[in-house]
Design an enzyme around this catalytic site. Structure first.
Site, PDB file in Angstrom:
ATOM      1  N   GLU A 158     -48.855   8.740  19.650  1.00  0.00           N
ATOM      2  CA  GLU A 158     -49.421   9.747  20.913  1.00  0.00           C
ATOM      3  C   GLU A 158     -48.107   9.723  21.950  1.00  0.00           C
ATOM      4  O   GLU A 158     -47.521  10.885  22.217  1.00  0.00           O
ATOM      5  CB  GLU A 158     -50.609  10.156  21.845  1.00  0.00           C
ATOM      6  CG  GLU A 158     -51.757  10.285  21.175  1.00  0.00           C
ATOM      7  CD  GLU A 158     -52.109   8.502  20.209  1.00  0.00           C
ATOM      8  OE1 GLU A 158     -51.797   7.578  19.876  1.00  0.00           O
ATOM      9  OE2 GLU A 158     -53.124   8.702  20.128  1.00  0.00           O
ATOM     10  N   TRP A 200     -36.395  -5.501   5.667  1.00  0.00           N
ATOM     11  CA  TRP A 200     -36.884  -4.379   6.202  1.00  0.00           C
ATOM     12  C   TRP A 200     -37.912  -4.341   5.740  1.00  0.00           C
ATOM     13  O   TRP A 200     -38.803  -3.214   6.065  1.00  0.00           O
ATOM     14  CB  TRP A 200     -36.210  -3.306   5.863  1.00  0.00           C
ATOM     15  CG  TRP A 200     -35.258  -3.597   6.982  1.00  0.00           C
ATOM     16  CD1 TRP A 200     -34.547  -4.466   7.847  1.00  0.00           C
ATOM     17  CD2 TRP A 200     -33.849  -2.482   6.501  1.00  0.00           C
ATOM     18  NE1 TRP A 200     -33.114  -3.646   8.532  1.00  0.00           N
ATOM     19  CE2 TRP A 200     -32.723  -2.355   7.308  1.00  0.00           C
ATOM     20  CE3 TRP A 200     -33.552  -1.456   5.816  1.00  0.00           C
ATOM     21  CZ2 TRP A 200     -31.685  -1.562   7.978  1.00  0.00           C
ATOM     22  CZ3 TRP A 200     -31.978  -0.805   6.011  1.00  0.00           C
ATOM     23  CH2 TRP A 200     -31.639  -0.913   7.293  1.00  0.00           C
ATOM     24  N   GLU A 254     -27.558  -8.610   9.926  1.00  0.00           N
ATOM     25  CA  GLU A 254     -28.587  -8.996  11.136  1.00  0.00           C
ATOM     26  C   GLU A 254     -29.881  -9.523  10.446  1.00  0.00           C
ATOM     27  O   GLU A 254     -30.809  -9.801  11.461  1.00  0.00           O
ATOM     28  CB  GLU A 254     -29.758  -7.393  11.127  1.00  0.00           C
ATOM     29  CG  GLU A 254     -30.365  -6.964  10.111  1.00  0.00           C
ATOM     30  CD  GLU A 254     -31.114  -5.318  10.066  1.00  0.00           C
ATOM     31  OE1 GLU A 254     -31.034  -4.466  10.310  1.00  0.00           O
ATOM     32  OE2 GLU A 254     -32.405  -5.453  10.060  1.00  0.00           O
ATOM     33  N   HIS A 267     -22.170   9.090  11.899  1.00  0.00           N
ATOM     34  CA  HIS A 267     -23.181   9.208  12.851  1.00  0.00           C
ATOM     35  C   HIS A 267     -22.365  10.078  14.049  1.00  0.00           C
ATOM     36  O   HIS A 267     -23.556  10.874  14.949  1.00  0.00           O
ATOM     37  CB  HIS A 267     -23.120   7.666  14.019  1.00  0.00           C
ATOM     38  CG  HIS A 267     -24.254   7.045  12.330  1.00  0.00           C
ATOM     39  ND1 HIS A 267     -25.237   7.071  12.054  1.00  0.00           N
ATOM     40  CD2 HIS A 267     -23.317   6.110  12.427  1.00  0.00           C
ATOM     41  CE1 HIS A 267     -24.956   6.019  11.403  1.00  0.00           C
ATOM     42  NE2 HIS A 267     -24.195   5.861  11.587  1.00  0.00           N
TER      43      HIS A 267
HETATM   44  N1  GLN Z   1     -27.553   4.610   0.131  1.00  0.00           N
HETATM   45  C1  GLN Z   1     -28.172   4.934   1.498  1.00  0.00           C
HETATM   46  C2  GLN Z   1     -27.738   5.527   1.766  1.00  0.00           C
HETATM   47  O1  GLN Z   1     -26.618   6.440   1.769  1.00  0.00           O
HETATM   48  C3  GLN Z   1     -27.299   3.281   2.499  1.00  0.00           C
HETATM   49  C4  GLN Z   1     -28.162   3.717   3.545  1.00  0.00           C
HETATM   50  C5  GLN Z   1     -27.466   2.403   5.008  1.00  0.00           C
HETATM   51  O2  GLN Z   1     -26.618   2.059   4.357  1.00  0.00           O
HETATM   52  N2  GLN Z   1     -28.092   1.933   5.338  1.00  0.00           N
HETATM   53  O3  GLN Z   1     -28.812   5.956   2.390  1.00  0.00           O
END
Ligand code: GLN
Ligand code: ZN
Length: 752
Positions: free
Chosen positions: A16, A550, A594, A683
């Site tokens: 929500e 992950w 990470e 990005h």
């Molecule tokens: N091969 C993936 C992509 O291009 C790599 C993604 C990533 O590095 N998180 O989406």
């Protein structure tokens, strides 16, 4: 107090909060409506904990965006660029940016997948105090929870340890903050609160010993207020800080018994009799039921050290989803051993009861039986264990060293161009997958549609003269989920969302059994793509360490063993791609770094098996197959040896923002293979010009010879739209082509 919680999910069972936030940002609901939803959710979560009979219920940790940001605002630590804004506008500008005003930087919260906003502290800042929202929350909680209300406060040392201090001394800013913390504690005291939690996870960092004076000063001052303080630590053991931490003037200390060697520390050094020991033994970072036997044994051992114990989750429950009982699509024996926040509350409560009467509670018997049933439902797969046991050193190695195999790989011109794998995941692509998932398309109808996207993607790359093509990953919604769904041993939840940052939630898959790959996972799409072009197409796989990091791992075998099992599955896929004609295979490991443990002393162990897992997955590749890997971060400094030991022929990294620092780190360390420094920042929405690309490629070639520099974006393009993707990659490719021509002309000139 025999049971407490240290924080709870706040996103809502049905997400929500996400829906509300997004409507608010779009201007569809008012701030009052947003806050009303937020408060309703909090009340519900408090009541759940009350009904579970938790005695000390942590409150005030719920957040509209980020918990660290909330404290930054309350302490007036607002950087100059946000000061013209006010209220909610300012809050969300700090979280997400606004126009030209850049947001605070975001980074991972310790070794979790939660991201917090990094406070920026500069000399022009004077901390101020405004705790109104927090005190209101505590008052509201108190009207429902009464004396069970325990406010959760981010501790001063951790707040500063996680901040970026720019021209400000740690001690001086701490001394400015402490009176404000005292003010807060005084105000809480006036509300007749029995105890306050101060969360100080910075105590588990390797550099915590350096913070001893800061902690002693801070807690010396805070204890003067007179309200009982519960010092909360988690995510690892206290290591060498243990002896002085337990002497800090607080009334309770929470320790994480699910990680590190906490039990050993308690046994060796004892625990002061004037303090309560918070036993964080219900794992807040994983989704499995407690093992009743192990849990009660631990409690009995601790009872020989101190009688003053309290059972709690190892950390905030924000790292697990709400309720496993909703996952009715999972087989009962599996679902019954899953434990999300609500199940964990019950475990805390039940274990708390055993502290009183010591007799094994019938609920614990039930859980024990569920584990037995699960083992019958899912016995170990001997063939997988067998393969792991019989691994040889040579399985982890390519058959020839880089210097020998490189000449056998496809010969490409200088500055070869490629992309990282994914291409825009448009509305159409997502709709297509959703319809397939709902059963509205047959597999062959679905594949036909996917193939159209692949064809378009190949056409675009071919048309602009890209050297090594990719199929575009349209069939994947997520790089871990896609593979997990095709492997035996993985389970997926329907409602298992946890907050990653702000309104972004993820649903990590669960590894519950030995991993087997029943059939090829990516070969069909590779073949479709390769059939459409004369250029080589790169096979795209997710690496074993990223798959593991992950996902929620199992706890009955080591992470190393799980990584190796995953590596074997990927190894089979590498071999199948080769057999299908792939000359290039990329195995992505964006999560490798990470996964580094919080304590540096454990890095080597982790890096050693993590790199081995990667090597196991690609060791099968023939010398003439070029192995690529990709990592989306650029802090290689302290793990350079591990990067080198991956022995990938080509590594593509995120370097577009770091001004070639990473590339320099690599070249300074004498990295002998090929690098794709990521010249396009995926990005940012901007489309860099051809000249911009030329400039950055030229810069790279100051550090590395042109035949070892790949030209590529710094990550996958899935979040971008097609027009910008085409425009940017076209500029990128033409820049590379032009610089290549320059080189060719120059060398022709020489030879003549
Ligand atoms: N091969 C993936 C992509 O291009 C790599 C993604 C990533 O590095 N998180 O989406
Ligand atoms: Zn990436």
């Amino acid at each position: 107090m025999l049971t407490t919680t240290l924080g709870y999910p706040c996103i809502g069972q049905k997400r929500e909060l996400k829906k509300s936030l997004e409507s608010f940002w779009k201007g569809n609901i008012s701030e009052a409506e947003l806050l009303a939803t937020f408060e309703t959710l909090q009340v519900r979560d408090w009541k759940t904990q009350l009904e579970a009979d938790i005695e000390g219920i942590g409150v005030g940790d719920a957040t509209l965006y980020d918990r660290v940001l909330d404290w930054v605002i309350r302490f007036g630590l607002v950087p100059q660029r946000f000061r013209s804004l006010e209220g909610r506008d300012r809050y969300f500008a700090m979280a997400r940016g606004k126009g030209k005003i850049a947001a605070l930087e975001m980074t991972k919260w310790f070794d979790t997948n939660y991201h917090y906003l990094v406070p920026e502290i500069t000399p022009d800042l004077t901390p101020t105090a405004n705790f109104d929202d927090f005190l209101d929350t505590v008052r509201r909680a108190k009207s429902i929870l009464g004396e069970r209300t325990v406010p959760i406060v981010l501790g001063p040392v951790t707040l500063l340890r996680l901040s970026r201090l720019d021209g400000v001394e740690f001690d001086s800013i701490l001394s400015q903050l402490l009176p404000l913390y005292q003010q807060l504690l005084t105000q809480l005291n006036e509300l007749e609160i029995a105890e306050v939690q101060l969360h100080e996870p910075a105590l588990v960092f390797s550099d915590a010993p350096e913070l001893q004076t800061a902690f002693e000063t801070a807690y010396g001052e805070l204890s003067q207020v007179g309200i009982p303080l519960h010092l909360v630590t988690y995510f690892d053991d206290l290591g060498e800080t243990y002896p002085w931490v337990v002497q800090l003037p607080v009334s309770a200390i929470a320790l994480d018994f699910t990680r590190g060697r906490t039990l050993e520390l308690v046994k060796t050094h004892g625990f002061p009799s004037d303090k309560r020991l918070g036993v964080g033994l219900v794992d807040a970072r994983n989704v499995w039921r407690i093992r009743p036997e192990a849990a009660t044994t631990l409690l009995r051992q601790l009872q020989t050290v101190t009688r003053n114990l309290c059972v709690q989750p190892s950390a905030s429950l924000q790292f697990v989803p709400y309720d496993a009982s909703h996952e009715t699509q999972l087989p009962d024996p599996l679902r019954n051993v899953l434990s999300f926040a609500e199940q964990k509350l019950e475990e805390v409560a039940v274990l708390g009861q055993t502290l009183e009467n010591r007799s094994l509670n019938s609920r614990l018997d039930r859980i024990e039986k569920d584990w037995v049933a699960f083992r019958l439902f899912d016995p170990a797969k001997p063939e997988v264990r067998q393969r792991i046991e019989s691994l040889k050193v040579s399985d982890f190695e390519r058959s020839q060293p880089y210097s020998d195999r490189v000449s056998q790989q496809v010969k490409l011109p200088a500055f070869p161009t490629t992309t990282i794998g994914s291409y825009p995941q448009t509305q159409a692509v997502r709709k297509l997958r959703a319809r397939y998932k709902r059963g509205e398309l047959t597999p062959s109808e679905y594949q036909q549609q996917i193939d159209l996207h692949i064809a378009y993607c190949i056409g675009v790359q071919d048309g602009m003269g890209m050297d090594v093509l990719v199929h575009g990953e349209f069939e994947r919604s997520d790089m871990v989920e896609y593979f997990g769904q095709q492997l035996d041993g993985y389970a997926f939840t329907r409602h298992g969302w946890v907050q990653s940052y702000g309104s972004r939630y993820v649903r990590p898959p669960i590894i519950y059994s030995d991993i087997l790959r029943p059939q090829a996972m990516t070969v069909r799409e590779f073949q479709v793509a390769q059939s459409l072009t004369d250029k080589p197409v790169k096979g795209m796989l997710t690496g074993p360490v990223t798959m593991l990091n992950w996902s929620y791992p199992r706890t009955d075998i080591s992470r190393k063993e799980q990584a190796f099992q995953l590596a074997l599955a990927i190894r089979e896929e590498v071999a199948d791609l080769e057999a299908a004609g792939a000359k290039f295979v990329q195995v992505d490991e964006p999560a490798l770094r990470e996964g580094l443990p919080l304590k540096q002393e454990r890095w080597n162990d982790y890096l050693s098996w993590a790199v081995d897992a990667f090597r196991l997955s690609v060791g099968v590749a023939k010398p003439e197959t070029q192995v690529h890997t990709h990592m989306c971060y650029s802090e290689f400094g302290d793990i350079m040896e591990a990067i080198d030991r991956l022995d990938a022929d080509v590594i593509s990294i995120e370097d577009s923002r770091s001004n070639n620092e990473t590339l320099m780190q690599l070249t300074d360390a004498g990295y002998p293979r090929q690098v794709g420094p990521g010249v396009y920042d995926v990005h940012a929405p901007a489309v860099p010009s051809e000249d911009t690309f030329k400039e950055s490629i030229r810069k790279c070639s100051q550090h590395l010879p042109s035949d070892r520099i790949w030209v590529n974006p710094d990550c996958g393009l899935k979040t971008r739209g097609w027009p910008e993707t085409v425009a940017a990659t076209r500029n990128m490719v033409s820049a590379a082509l032009e610089l290549r021509r320059d080189i060719e002309t120059a060398s022709n000139g020489k030879s003549r």
